[in-house]
Design a protein around this motif. Structure first.
Motif, PDB file in Angstrom:
ATOM      1  N   PRO A 102       0.829  -1.212   0.000  1.00 45.59           N
ATOM      2  CA  PRO A 102       0.000   0.000   0.000  1.00 45.59           C
ATOM      3  C   PRO A 102       0.861   1.259   0.000  1.00 45.59           C
ATOM      4  O   PRO A 102       1.914   1.322   0.637  1.00 45.59           O
ATOM      5  N   ALA A 103       0.389   2.282  -0.722  1.00 45.50           N
ATOM      6  CA  ALA A 103       1.147   3.526  -0.844  1.00 45.50           C
ATOM      7  C   ALA A 103       0.233   4.709  -0.538  1.00 45.50           C
ATOM      8  O   ALA A 103      -0.991   4.594  -0.508  1.00 45.50           O
ATOM      9  N   SER A 104       0.859   5.864  -0.302  1.00 42.70           N
ATOM     10  CA  SER A 104       0.114   7.090  -0.033  1.00 42.70           C
ATOM     11  C   SER A 104       0.797   8.243  -0.757  1.00 42.70           C
ATOM     12  O   SER A 104       1.836   8.068  -1.394  1.00 42.70           O
ATOM     13  N   ASP A 105       0.238   9.445  -0.610  1.00 45.53           N
ATOM     14  CA  ASP A 105       0.850  10.619  -1.239  1.00 45.53           C
ATOM     15  C   ASP A 105       1.848  11.312  -0.298  1.00 45.53           C
ATOM     16  O   ASP A 105       2.418  12.341  -0.650  1.00 45.53           O
ATOM     17  N   GLY A 106       2.044  10.760   0.896  1.00 46.03           N
ATOM     18  CA  GLY A 106       3.016  11.314   1.831  1.00 46.03           C
ATOM     19  C   GLY A 106       2.487  12.449   2.687  1.00 46.03           C
ATOM     20  O   GLY A 106       3.224  12.991   3.525  1.00 46.03           O
ATOM     21  N   SER A 107       1.231  12.818   2.513  1.00 44.28           N
ATOM     22  CA  SER A 107       0.664  13.947   3.262  1.00 44.28           C
ATOM     23  C   SER A 107       0.267  13.556   4.675  1.00 44.28           C
ATOM     24  O   SER A 107       0.029  14.439   5.522  1.00 44.28           O
ATOM     25  N   GLY A 108       0.150  12.276   4.934  1.00 40.88           N
ATOM     26  CA  GLY A 108      -0.349  11.809   6.225  1.00 40.88           C
ATOM     27  C   GLY A 108      -1.826  11.489   6.196  1.00 40.88           C
ATOM     28  O   GLY A 108      -2.365  10.913   7.148  1.00 40.88           O
ATOM     29  N   ASN A 109      -2.508  11.851   5.113  1.00 39.18           N
ATOM     30  CA  ASN A 109      -3.929  11.545   4.963  1.00 39.18           C
ATOM     31  C   ASN A 109      -4.062  10.178   4.280  1.00 39.18           C
ATOM     32  O   ASN A 109      -3.873  10.065   3.067  1.00 39.18           O
ATOM     33  N   ILE A 110      -4.368   9.147   5.057  1.00 38.78           N
ATOM     34  CA  ILE A 110      -4.493   7.804   4.479  1.00 38.78           C
ATOM     35  C   ILE A 110      -5.901   7.242   4.704  1.00 38.78           C
ATOM     36  O   ILE A 110      -6.091   6.034   4.872  1.00 38.78           O
ATOM     37  N   ARG A 111      -6.900   8.125   4.674  1.00 42.24           N
ATOM     38  CA  ARG A 111      -8.280   7.667   4.901  1.00 42.24           C
ATOM     39  C   ARG A 111      -8.691   6.604   3.891  1.00 42.24           C
ATOM     40  O   ARG A 111      -9.369   5.641   4.233  1.00 42.24           O
ATOM     41  N   GLY A 112      -8.247   6.774   2.638  1.00 39.65           N
ATOM     42  CA  GLY A 112      -8.595   5.769   1.630  1.00 39.65           C
ATOM     43  C   GLY A 112      -8.018   4.410   1.965  1.00 39.65           C
ATOM     44  O   GLY A 112      -8.702   3.389   1.829  1.00 39.65           O
ATOM     45  N   ASN A 113      -6.787   4.390   2.404  1.00 34.18           N
ATOM     46  CA  ASN A 113      -6.169   3.119   2.780  1.00 34.18           C
ATOM     47  C   ASN A 113      -6.860   2.499   3.993  1.00 34.18           C
ATOM     48  O   ASN A 113      -7.051   1.283   4.056  1.00 34.18           O
ATOM     49  N   LEU A 114      -7.237   3.335   4.943  1.00 34.94           N
ATOM     50  CA  LEU A 114      -7.900   2.810   6.137  1.00 34.94           C
ATOM     51  C   LEU A 114      -9.282   2.267   5.809  1.00 34.94           C
ATOM     52  O   LEU A 114      -9.741   1.291   6.433  1.00 34.94           O
ATOM     53  N   ARG A 115      -9.952   2.843   4.826  1.00 35.70           N
ATOM     54  CA  ARG A 115     -11.253   2.293   4.402  1.00 35.70           C
ATOM     55  C   ARG A 115     -11.073   0.891   3.819  1.00 35.70           C
ATOM     56  O   ARG A 115     -11.881  -0.008   4.087  1.00 35.70           O
ATOM     57  N   LYS A 116     -10.005   0.704   3.023  1.00 37.00           N
ATOM     58  CA  LYS A 116      -9.733  -0.627   2.463  1.00 37.00           C
ATOM     59  C   LYS A 116      -9.440  -1.614   3.582  1.00 37.00           C
ATOM     60  O   LYS A 116      -9.881  -2.769   3.544  1.00 37.00           O
ATOM     61  N   ALA A 117      -8.674  -1.165   4.584  1.00 30.58           N
ATOM     62  CA  ALA A 117      -8.363  -2.037   5.716  1.00 30.58           C
ATOM     63  C   ALA A 117      -9.632  -2.437   6.459  1.00 30.58           C
ATOM     64  O   ALA A 117      -9.817  -3.606   6.827  1.00 30.58           O
ATOM     65  N   THR A 118     -10.513  -1.463   6.683  1.00 30.29           N
ATOM     66  CA  THR A 118     -11.753  -1.736   7.408  1.00 30.29           C
ATOM     67  C   THR A 118     -12.603  -2.760   6.679  1.00 30.29           C
ATOM     68  O   THR A 118     -13.190  -3.661   7.299  1.00 30.29           O
ATOM     69  N   GLU A 119     -12.675  -2.663   5.356  1.00 32.16           N
ATOM     70  CA  GLU A 119     -13.471  -3.612   4.574  1.00 32.16           C
ATOM     71  C   GLU A 119     -12.884  -5.024   4.676  1.00 32.16           C
ATOM     72  O   GLU A 119     -13.627  -6.006   4.833  1.00 32.16           O
ATOM     73  N   LEU A 120     -11.578  -5.144   4.591  1.00 33.98           N
ATOM     74  CA  LEU A 120     -10.945  -6.464   4.718  1.00 33.98           C
ATOM     75  C   LEU A 120     -11.205  -7.055   6.106  1.00 33.98           C
ATOM     76  O   LEU A 120     -11.482  -8.255   6.249  1.00 33.98           O
TER      77      LEU A 120
END
Length: 610
Positions: free
Chosen positions: A398-416
């Motif tokens: 998993p990757a991010s834009d480096g801003s510290g905002n990873i809400r999209g990644n956390l949504r994927k984690a929550t679904e799994l």
């Protein structure tokens, strides 16, 4: 495992071999052995290309270690062994650091091997001696093999697992016979055998800790030992192998003292104060900010980044999949979305690192893109037994834009996590059937790593997960690792350009059940076991590449770890008393070939005395 320093050269090797036992029909006799292809260095070579044979001997060097030690026996599971004990013990062969995997004779004068590599025989050099002057004999070699396999660290049982027997077949000749099956690496593995003195160990408990140094035959001996504080090695003045071609320009320091510090921060400050001489810097923040000090600015301390082609392997947050909490790969995949490497690299590491995605990073062995035809040939028999993504998708963490905002990644984690029976109640993630909260411990040994782990912990909290960080001392940490008594750790699976039998200790079901093995993740998968054996039995370089990449893909999609990062340079800091060869080996730093430069040392002493 620590490195032992073996050696290589020939000369009148075949003649010497004939005086003990004639070569077998169809076997070849040589001064060295390559895993695949030809040796770089021929029978008449005088030194390795990365050595300066006329390098001066002399000088004292101080190094550092963090933690403690309580034994001078590095071969067993008990205790914490002192740093650098490999300097005491010669091996049958020594590896060159500018070839993928080639070895040259050290204790062994010649190496005899048949075309099918079903056995290997080593003829010992007649001049090989232990430090007490006694000769190194075939009986010592056989004792060392049998003892390490039966009573040594579990690593040796896995590493030598396919070696059927060792036997004396001549006055100076030992033959190792292998189990049936293709295993080209075994001859080279046996070459790495540290040879111990049978007489020295007679009547002693090999498995016990000891503060009396075992008798060795290597270039150094223990001069002084203060358990948990320091250990000093003294160069053996009449070392039997000092003028062998593989040793010319090597082991130049008269003494090497290793001082122990309670943590990495104290060790760094001690270096800057001149308490020790050489430091390999592994922390990007330190490299970027900690060396703006007068000794550096005045030129007393030198800082260098030395490029290398060494495979970086895998450093990662490692799940203990023996724990029920981490038994489902979807749970392991989910938690990876909470680690924000891009933010970490930007804010904590000054952009110094590359994200690791392969267990064989920084090498041609790393899986990349979609499987090649060669890899598919290896993987097809396991279709339906491994995730389909192994065939269809290139793994990327998993990757991010480096801003510290990873809400999209956390949504994927929550679904799994929801798919695996976890749900949020209040602000806590719990098992929907039992109400048990999702809670685990991250075990550390290095306090400096806390600053990396804590942002990860905060992101896990946003998922409703309680992750506790616990940092313990070296002894407790090692004991808990040996017993697999942890939930998650930071571990490193180091790799070479020629992976083979050691992969059993990393990934096999047998290793998962063996206390003290390197299979900290608890990987136990019949497909992984089968792929490991295929890596071991590869008959040529391309086959090794295809099979290793196939293993890499299956491990990647098993989500056994959360990959960390790597760098492709050695960051070294040292007080300006050293010189080194013009050529650096491709696959190692080569510090063993550096020397104390008398002129530089005198100038440094004069400057620091002002």
């Amino acid at each position: 495992m620590g490195r032992f320093n073996p050696i290589a050269a020939l000369g009148a090797g075949i003649l010497a071999l004939l005086t003990t036992a004639a070569p077998a029909i169809g076997a070849t006799v040589s001064h060295g052995l390559a895993m695949h292809g030809d040796l770089k260095y021929g029978p008449g070579f005088t030194h390795f290309d990365y050595a300066r044979p006329e390098a001066p001997k002399g000088g004292d060097v101080r190094l550092a270690a963090v933690g403690t030690y309580d034994t001078l026996n590095p071969f067993t599971l008990k205790g914490v062994s002192a740093s650098g004990l490999g300097r005491l013990f010669d091996t049958l062969t020594i590896r060159s650091d500018d070839e993928a995997f080639s070895e040259y004779g050290l204790l062994a004068e010649t190496i005899e091997i048949p075309e099918d590599r079903s056995w290997v025989a080593y003829t010992l050099r007649p001049e090989a001696r232990f430090h007490d002057g006694s000769p190194v004999t075939p009986e010592d070699v056989i004792f060392s093999f049998n003892t390490l396999k039966e009573k040594g660290h579990p690593f040796y049982r896995a590493y030598y697992g396919s070696v059927a027997r060792a036997e004396k077949v001549g006055d100076r000749k030992v033959k190792f016979t292998f189990d049936a099956g293709e295993n080209r690496e075994l001859a080279l593995i046996i070459g790495q055998l540290p040879v111990l003195s049978r007489a020295d160990w007679e009547g002693k408990d090999f498995a016990a800790t000891t503060l009396k140094a075992p008798l060795g035959s290597g270039p150094y001996e223990v001069a002084a030992s203060d358990p948990g504080r320091s250990i000093t090695y003294r160069r053996v003045a009449d070392y039997w192998g000092g003028d062998l071609p593989v040793n010319r320009g090597r082991d130049n320091f008269d003494t090497i003292r290793v001082d122990y510090y309670r943590d990495a921060t104290v060790a760094l400050e001690a270096f800057k104060a001149g308490e020790y001489d050489f430091r390999l810097e592994n922390t990007a923040k330190n490299w970027a900010t900690a060396y703006d000090v007068p000794p550096v600015n005045e030129g007393f301390i030198k800082l260098e980044e030395i490029p290398n082609e060494q495979p970086t392997g895998m450093q990662a947050f490692v799940y203990n999949t023996r724990r029920e909490l981490f038994s489902d790969p979807r749970v392991r995949e989910a938690l990876a979305y909470a680690f924000d490497f891009e933010w970490t690299n930007k804010n904590l590491f000054y952009g110094a690192y590359t994200r690791t995605r392969s267990y064989f990073s920084n090498s041609e062995l790393a899986a990349r893109g979609l499987p090649s035809p060669g890899e598919l040939k290896v993987l097809e028999p396991y279709r339906g037994k491994v995730p389909e993504a192994v065939f269809t998708t290139a793994y990327e963490p998993p990757a991010s834009d480096g801003s510290g905002n990873i809400r999209g990644n956390l949504r994927k984690a929550t679904e799994l996590l929801r798919q695996t029976g976890w749900e949020i109640r209040g602000r806590q993630l719990v098992d929907s059937a039992t109400g048990r909260p999702f809670s685990f411990e991250i075990l550390l040994v290095n306090p400096a790593f806390e600053r990396v782990v804590l942002p990860f912990v905060r992101n896990l909290e946003r998922l409703g997960i309680e992750a506790r960080v616990r940092t313990v001392d070296t002894t407790q940490y090692q004991n808990r690792l040996n017993d697999f008594d942890f939930d998650m750790i930071v571990d490193v699976f180091g790799q070479s350009l020629s992976p083979g039998n050691e992969q059993r200790d990393f990934w096999s079901c047998e290793a998962a059940r063996t206390p003290g093995s390197r299979n900290t993740a608890g990987v136990c998968d019949p497909v992984v076991d089968a792929l490991v054996e295929k890596v071991i039995s590869a008959t040529d370089r391309q086959e090794l590449i295809d099979r290793t990449r196939a293993l890499d893909r299956v491990l990647q999609w098993g989500f056994y770890v959360i990959p960390n990062w790597h760098t492709r340079v050695y960051r070294v800091a040292y007080w300006d008393k050293f010189s080194r060869p013009a050529v650096t080996p491709r696959y190692d730093l080569g510090f063993g070939f550096w020397w104390v430069d008398p002129d530089k040392a005198a100038a440094l002493t004069a400057k620091r005395g002002k």
